[in-house]
Scaffold this motif. Structure first.
Motif, PDB file in Angstrom:
ATOM      1  N   VAL A   1       0.793  -1.070   0.022  1.00 53.73           N
ATOM      2  CA  VAL A   1      -0.059  -0.046   0.245  1.00 53.73           C
ATOM      3  C   VAL A   1       0.862   1.155  -0.030  1.00 53.73           C
ATOM      4  N   ALA A   2       0.724   2.058  -1.031  1.00 58.27           N
ATOM      5  CA  ALA A   2       1.547   3.079  -1.269  1.00 58.27           C
ATOM      6  C   ALA A   2       1.177   4.429  -0.939  1.00 58.27           C
ATOM      7  N   THR A   3       1.929   5.643  -0.575  1.00 62.79           N
ATOM      8  CA  THR A   3       1.657   7.157  -0.582  1.00 62.79           C
ATOM      9  C   THR A   3       2.998   8.026  -0.499  1.00 62.79           C
ATOM     10  N   GLU A   4       2.799   9.005  -0.683  1.00 58.40           N
ATOM     11  CA  GLU A   4       3.757  10.071  -0.552  1.00 58.40           C
ATOM     12  C   GLU A   4       3.763  10.508   0.936  1.00 58.40           C
ATOM     13  N   THR A   5       4.552  11.492   0.993  1.00 61.81           N
ATOM     14  CA  THR A   5       4.704  11.918   2.758  1.00 61.81           C
ATOM     15  C   THR A   5       3.856  13.293   3.058  1.00 61.81           C
ATOM     16  N   GLY A   6       3.089  13.642   2.025  1.00 65.36           N
ATOM     17  CA  GLY A   6       2.292  14.943   2.381  1.00 65.36           C
ATOM     18  C   GLY A   6       3.124  16.309   2.250  1.00 65.36           C
ATOM     19  N   ASN A   7       2.414  17.291   3.028  1.00 71.52           N
ATOM     20  CA  ASN A   7       2.836  18.731   2.951  1.00 71.52           C
ATOM     21  C   ASN A   7       2.604  19.352   4.023  1.00 71.52           C
ATOM     22  N   VAL A   8       3.225  20.533   4.385  1.00 74.47           N
ATOM     23  CA  VAL A   8       2.721  21.190   5.447  1.00 74.47           C
ATOM     24  C   VAL A   8       1.485  21.862   5.309  1.00 74.47           C
TER      25      VAL A   8
ATOM     26  N   ALA B   1      -2.351  22.404   3.234  1.00 70.26           N
ATOM     27  CA  ALA B   1      -3.234  21.359   2.960  1.00 70.26           C
ATOM     28  C   ALA B   1      -3.333  20.768   1.551  1.00 70.26           C
ATOM     29  N   GLU B   2      -2.986  21.515   0.588  1.00 67.50           N
ATOM     30  CA  GLU B   2      -2.573  21.297  -0.942  1.00 67.50           C
ATOM     31  C   GLU B   2      -1.134  20.849  -0.979  1.00 67.50           C
ATOM     32  N   ILE B   3      -0.989  20.112  -2.088  1.00 64.54           N
ATOM     33  CA  ILE B   3       0.431  19.576  -2.199  1.00 64.54           C
ATOM     34  C   ILE B   3       1.043  20.509  -3.230  1.00 64.54           C
ATOM     35  N   PHE B   4       2.003  21.162  -2.820  1.00 66.49           N
ATOM     36  CA  PHE B   4       2.797  21.936  -3.636  1.00 66.49           C
ATOM     37  C   PHE B   4       4.326  22.304  -3.205  1.00 66.49           C
ATOM     38  N   TYR B   5       5.300  22.604  -4.086  1.00 64.44           N
ATOM     39  CA  TYR B   5       6.591  22.770  -3.629  1.00 64.44           C
ATOM     40  C   TYR B   5       6.847  24.107  -2.519  1.00 64.44           C
ATOM     41  N   THR B   6       7.305  23.925  -1.512  1.00 62.61           N
ATOM     42  CA  THR B   6       7.596  24.650  -0.507  1.00 62.61           C
ATOM     43  C   THR B   6       8.752  24.211   0.452  1.00 62.61           C
ATOM     44  N   GLU B   7       9.822  24.948   0.555  1.00 66.49           N
ATOM     45  CA  GLU B   7      10.867  24.742   1.405  1.00 66.49           C
ATOM     46  C   GLU B   7      10.358  24.485   2.860  1.00 66.49           C
TER      47      GLU B   7
ATOM     48  N   ASN C   1       8.641  22.236   3.882  1.00 64.31           N
ATOM     49  CA  ASN C   1       8.428  20.748   3.938  1.00 64.31           C
ATOM     50  C   ASN C   1       9.863  20.443   4.513  1.00 64.31           C
ATOM     51  N   PHE C   2      10.842  20.984   4.114  1.00 63.46           N
ATOM     52  CA  PHE C   2      12.396  20.654   4.299  1.00 63.46           C
ATOM     53  C   PHE C   2      12.802  20.700   5.932  1.00 63.46           C
ATOM     54  N   LYS C   3      12.039  21.287   6.704  1.00 63.58           N
ATOM     55  CA  LYS C   3      12.174  21.585   8.288  1.00 63.58           C
ATOM     56  C   LYS C   3      12.315  20.166   8.870  1.00 63.58           C
ATOM     57  N   GLU C   4      12.889  20.349  10.203  1.00 69.70           N
ATOM     58  CA  GLU C   4      13.043  19.174  10.996  1.00 69.70           C
ATOM     59  C   GLU C   4      11.660  18.835  11.264  1.00 69.70           C
ATOM     60  N   GLU C   5      10.761  19.753  11.787  1.00 74.57           N
ATOM     61  CA  GLU C   5       9.565  19.302  12.427  1.00 74.57           C
ATOM     62  C   GLU C   5       8.558  18.538  11.361  1.00 74.57           C
ATOM     63  N   PRO C   6       8.551  18.799  10.072  1.00 77.02           N
ATOM     64  CA  PRO C   6       7.682  18.079   8.976  1.00 77.02           C
ATOM     65  C   PRO C   6       8.107  16.870   9.056  1.00 77.02           C
TER      66      PRO C   6
ATOM     67  N   ILE D   1       9.980  16.020  -4.526  1.00 76.10           N
ATOM     68  CA  ILE D   1      10.432  17.340  -4.148  1.00 76.10           C
ATOM     69  C   ILE D   1       9.302  18.355  -3.478  1.00 76.10           C
ATOM     70  N   ASN D   2       8.059  17.734  -3.606  1.00 81.79           N
ATOM     71  CA  ASN D   2       7.031  18.403  -3.049  1.00 81.79           C
ATOM     72  C   ASN D   2       6.550  18.128  -1.689  1.00 81.79           C
ATOM     73  N   HIS D   3       7.619  17.074  -1.137  1.00 83.23           N
ATOM     74  CA  HIS D   3       7.047  16.459   0.194  1.00 83.23           C
ATOM     75  C   HIS D   3       8.088  16.777   1.164  1.00 83.23           C
ATOM     76  N   PRO D   4       7.842  16.313   2.468  1.00 83.22           N
ATOM     77  CA  PRO D   4       9.228  16.265   3.816  1.00 83.22           C
ATOM     78  C   PRO D   4      10.326  15.410   3.066  1.00 83.22           C
ATOM     79  N   VAL D   5       9.782  14.141   2.584  1.00 81.19           N
ATOM     80  CA  VAL D   5      10.799  13.349   2.066  1.00 81.19           C
ATOM     81  C   VAL D   5      11.140  13.487   0.630  1.00 81.19           C
ATOM     82  N   TYR D   6      12.024  14.378   0.417  1.00 79.49           N
ATOM     83  CA  TYR D   6      12.360  14.777  -0.879  1.00 79.49           C
ATOM     84  C   TYR D   6      13.662  14.394  -1.752  1.00 79.49           C
ATOM     85  N   SER D   7      14.403  13.697  -1.008  1.00 77.03           N
ATOM     86  CA  SER D   7      15.562  13.383  -1.458  1.00 77.03           C
ATOM     87  C   SER D   7      16.265  12.024  -1.060  1.00 77.03           C
TER      88      SER D   7
END
Length: 275
Positions: A106-113, A115-121, A123-128, A156-162
């Motif tokens: 069962v698969a998914t990506e890791t979301g976004n800080v 409500a909508e999924i789009f690129y924002t840095e 997401n790359f912080k420690e808390e997300p 790259i649109n998610h907290p797990v991006y690399s």
């Protein structure tokens, strides 16, 4: 080769016709998102049952098509905690019935800080990232009870991006019921696409043993943006990627993504030739 497709990249058809069309193209597997491919049936949380799962499984099996992945993509760090919980419970229900569908992932990506999924840095912080770990750990605990794999896809649109962050997630959870859906294009940006071979190789070096599905799409550059497109229609170095995959992960499910009519047959043939 084991080539499949996201079922919802085929036009919306009744289940029997959908599976016939997929099989008729010589495809052997699908990623099935119930709500997207079975829109005429109630697939809301609480609606699944062994009987329903077995019915869907039997239709695919009759045409020798494997349900390789149940897609249940949702925002696991949704800022609205009620919405987040709804997504978690829906994913858990997919886990409980996955085996009845003849499926182990069962698969998914890791979301976004947001409500909508789009690129924002943001997401790359420690808390997300820590919130992702908390959500994934809960899902993996459920998966361990049922002998099912949670497949996590980086992007790259998610907290797990690399690749490095994916490896950190795997190390943080430390369970064989957590594995990776690898989409090479999802790891690229307008600034990094020219280093795509290095990025893909880094992913394979860090967690190649944990990759259970390869998504196959392509990309073009347009208006200084990286735009996904049908496989074989863009700038992805498919020869490099497929050479690595052929050696390291023989017979892995390669699932076409962002590949719709009228390009499906052409992309299948292209993939076969390059492999």
């Amino acid at each position: 080769m084991n080539i499949g497709i996201r079922a919802h990249d085929i036009e919306n058809l009744p289940l029997e016709e959908l599976v016939q069309k997929i099989a008729g193209k010589g495809l052997s597997s699908v990623q099935l998102a119930l709500s997207k491919s079975l829109g005429n049936v109630n697939t809301e949380t609480g609606s699944l049952s062994p009987g329903f799962a077995q019915y869907v499984r039997s239709v695919f099996a009759k045409h020798h098509v494997q349900i390789a992945v149940l897609g249940c993509y949702f925002n696991m760090i949704h800022p609205d905690l009620e919405e987040r919980r709804k997504g978690m419970e829906r994913f858990k229900e997919h886990i409980r019935y996955a085996r009845e569908f003849g499926c182990s992932i069962v698969a998914t990506e890791t979301g976004n800080v947001n409500a909508e999924i789009f690129y924002t840095e943001e997401n790359f912080k420690e808390e997300p990232f820590l919130e992702v770990v908390e959500s994934v750990r809960e899902l993996v605990r459920e998966a361990e009870k049922f002998g099912v794999i949670v497949g996590i896809e980086a992007g790259i649109n998610h907290p797990v991006y690399s690749p490095k962050v994916m490896k950190r997630l795997l190390d943080s959870i430390n369970s064989n019921n957590l594995q990776v859906i690898l989409d090479p294009v999802n790891l690229l940006t307008i600034d990094t696409y020219q280093n795509q071979e290095e990025i893909f190789q880094e992913a394979m070096d860090l967690f190649g043993d944990r990759v259970v599905i390869l998504h196959a799409k392509d990309f073009i550059i347009e208006n200084n943006q990286l735009i996904p497109t049908a496989f074989g229609k863009g700038l992805l170095n498919y020869e490099y990627i497929l050479n690595v995959v052929k050696e390291k992960k023989p017979f892995i499910n390669i699932l076409l993504e962002e590949t719709k009519e009228p390009f499906i047959d052409e992309s299948i043939q292209f993939l076969k030739e390059k492999y």
